[in-house]
Enzyme design. Structure first.
Site, short mmCIF file in Angstrom:
data_model
loop_
_atom_site.label_atom_id
_atom_site.label_comp_id
_atom_site.label_asym_id
_atom_site.label_seq_id
_atom_site.Cartn_x
_atom_site.Cartn_y
_atom_site.Cartn_z
N CYS A 70 -1.62 -1.70 -8.97
CA CYS A 70 -1.66 -0.28 -8.64
C CYS A 70 -2.55 0.47 -9.63
CB CYS A 70 -0.26 0.31 -8.64
SG CYS A 70 -0.24 2.09 -8.30
N LYS A 127 0.55 -9.74 -7.53
CA LYS A 127 -0.64 -9.08 -7.00
C LYS A 127 -1.38 -8.46 -8.19
CE LYS A 127 -3.45 -6.67 -4.25
NZ LYS A 127 -3.02 -5.41 -3.64
N MET A 144 0.84 -1.18 0.00
CA MET A 144 0.00 0.00 0.00
C MET A 144 0.88 1.23 0.00
SD MET A 144 -2.94 -1.02 2.69
CE MET A 144 -1.73 -1.27 3.99
N GLU A 161 -11.51 -4.70 0.93
CA GLU A 161 -12.70 -4.36 1.73
C GLU A 161 -12.90 -5.29 2.93
OE1 GLU A 161 -14.92 -1.01 1.73
OE2 GLU A 161 -13.54 -1.62 0.13
N HIS A 218 -6.90 -8.53 -5.62
CA HIS A 218 -7.77 -7.47 -5.10
C HIS A 218 -9.07 -7.56 -5.88
CE1 HIS A 218 -8.66 -3.53 -3.25
NE2 HIS A 218 -9.38 -3.37 -4.35
N GLY A 274 -5.09 -4.95 4.02
CA GLY A 274 -4.49 -3.69 3.59
C GLY A 274 -4.92 -2.57 4.49
N ARG A 275 -5.79 -1.71 3.99
CA ARG A 275 -6.23 -0.55 4.77
C ARG A 275 -6.91 -0.95 6.07
NH1 ARG A 275 -10.11 2.18 0.99
NH2 ARG A 275 -10.39 0.02 0.33
N GLN A 304 8.25 -5.77 -2.98
CA GLN A 304 7.35 -5.62 -4.12
C GLN A 304 7.98 -4.72 -5.18
OE1 GLN A 304 3.31 -3.40 -4.40
NE2 GLN A 304 2.78 -5.52 -3.89
#
Length: 311
Positions: free
Chosen positions: A95, A136, A1, A198, A165, A220-221, A65
């Protein structure tokens, strides 16, 4: 991230809970073989000695990465960073940033499954067999038309696993994530699939794994917003009672963050404010603190705001 999981955040999060591994922010490969100091700047864990080389101080391996479109250059840089102590290489095809995509990096390569194959294959051939090489991706660029073809390319290139993702580049980070669209790839491919996107709560982690039909998750977030999320998921998996980190314990972690290394105090304060603004989604106390510190400009005043009121 990018802009979130820098070395300081990795250090803090892996101290709060046990992760199998962490992944660095992407290192852009464009026109040259990068010098060692670039890798050390992005991943100072490579400078640790002994058993901690390439790991956080809490012992979590950091996978490096890389992002780029030149297969040979990607391979050369992967080989170099493995020589410097990298435990694994992850290749970013996810990305969504416009600038990155404009220069044929990240998610735009999902329009070119042959290029995805060529890059992974070149890196896989360049590094020793015992070093994992993963990819990814997103479900696609503008749509999911090429999802299966992309997955086939990743597998044919002999990737060690694939992180997905569950949105396209066009969908960005807008809810929802389409976890169920990972399941067909899980059935189609013979390599481990890691679901991402999510996941903010243990309940969402369970739903994601069920819909994606995979036991593997990348946080992630959600992990930045709720630093003990991975610990809560592990408790859920073990049928143990869930007990979220208290605000007081999180204040201790925030003070640890503010005592960490950064280029200068201005950078450290900016990173902390970015993090605190995200913590608002997980802790009502963070909202009150954010209103108090968002205009502060010195570490001293911010640390004072984090300290308990005198009795």
């Amino acid at each position: 991230m990018q802009g979130l999981t820098d070395p300081l955040m990795r250090q803090v999060l892996t101290g709060v809970a046990r992760y199998d591994w962490a992944v660095s922010e992407f290192i852009r490969v464009t026109q040259t073989l990068l010098p060692a100091h670039v890798f050390y700047t992005h991943v100072p864990e490579l400078l640790h000695e002994g058993k901690l080389r390439g790991k956080t101080l809490h012992g979590t391996p950091v996978h490096i990465q890389l992002l780029g479109s030149d297969a040979d250059l990607m391979a050369q840089n992967a080989y170099r960073v493995v020589e410097l102590g990298a435990h694994a290489i992850d290749i970013n095809f996810g990305c969504p940033a416009k600038t990155v995509n404009h220069h044929r990096g990240g998610a735009v390569l999902l329009n070119e499954p042959d290029s995805v194959y060529a890059i992974i294959h070149a890196v896989r051939q360049a590094v020793p067999p015992h070093v994992p090489v993963s990819a990814k991706i997103r479900l696609g660029y503008t749509d999911t038309t090429l999802t299966h073809e992309i997955g086939d390319a990743v597998q044919a290139a002999n990737a060690s696993w694939l992180t997905i993702h569950a949105r396209t580049k066009t969908q960005g980070y807008k809810p929802p994530a389409y976890w169920s669209l990972i399941a067909p790839l899980r059935a189609r491919l013979q390599l481990p699939i890691i679901a991402n996107g999510e996941v903010w709560t243990p309940a969402q982690a369970m739903q994601c794994r069920t819909e994606a039909n995979t036991p593997h998750l990348m946080l992630g977030r959600g992990a930045v917003t709720r630093p003990d999320l991975v610990a809560q998921i592990r408790k859920q998996d073990a049928n143990k009672p869930l007990s979220a980190m208290s605000w007081q314990d999180l204040l201790t972690v925030q003070r640890e963050f503010l005592a960490g290394h950064a280029k200068n105090d201005t950078v450290l304060i900016g990173r902390y404010k970015q993090w605190l603004a995200m913590l608002v989604d997980g802790y009502p106390e963070a909202h009150r603190l954010w209103q108090n510190v968002k205009r502060m400009t010195t570490l001293e005043t911010i640390l004072a705001a984090l300290s308990p009121a005198p009795h």
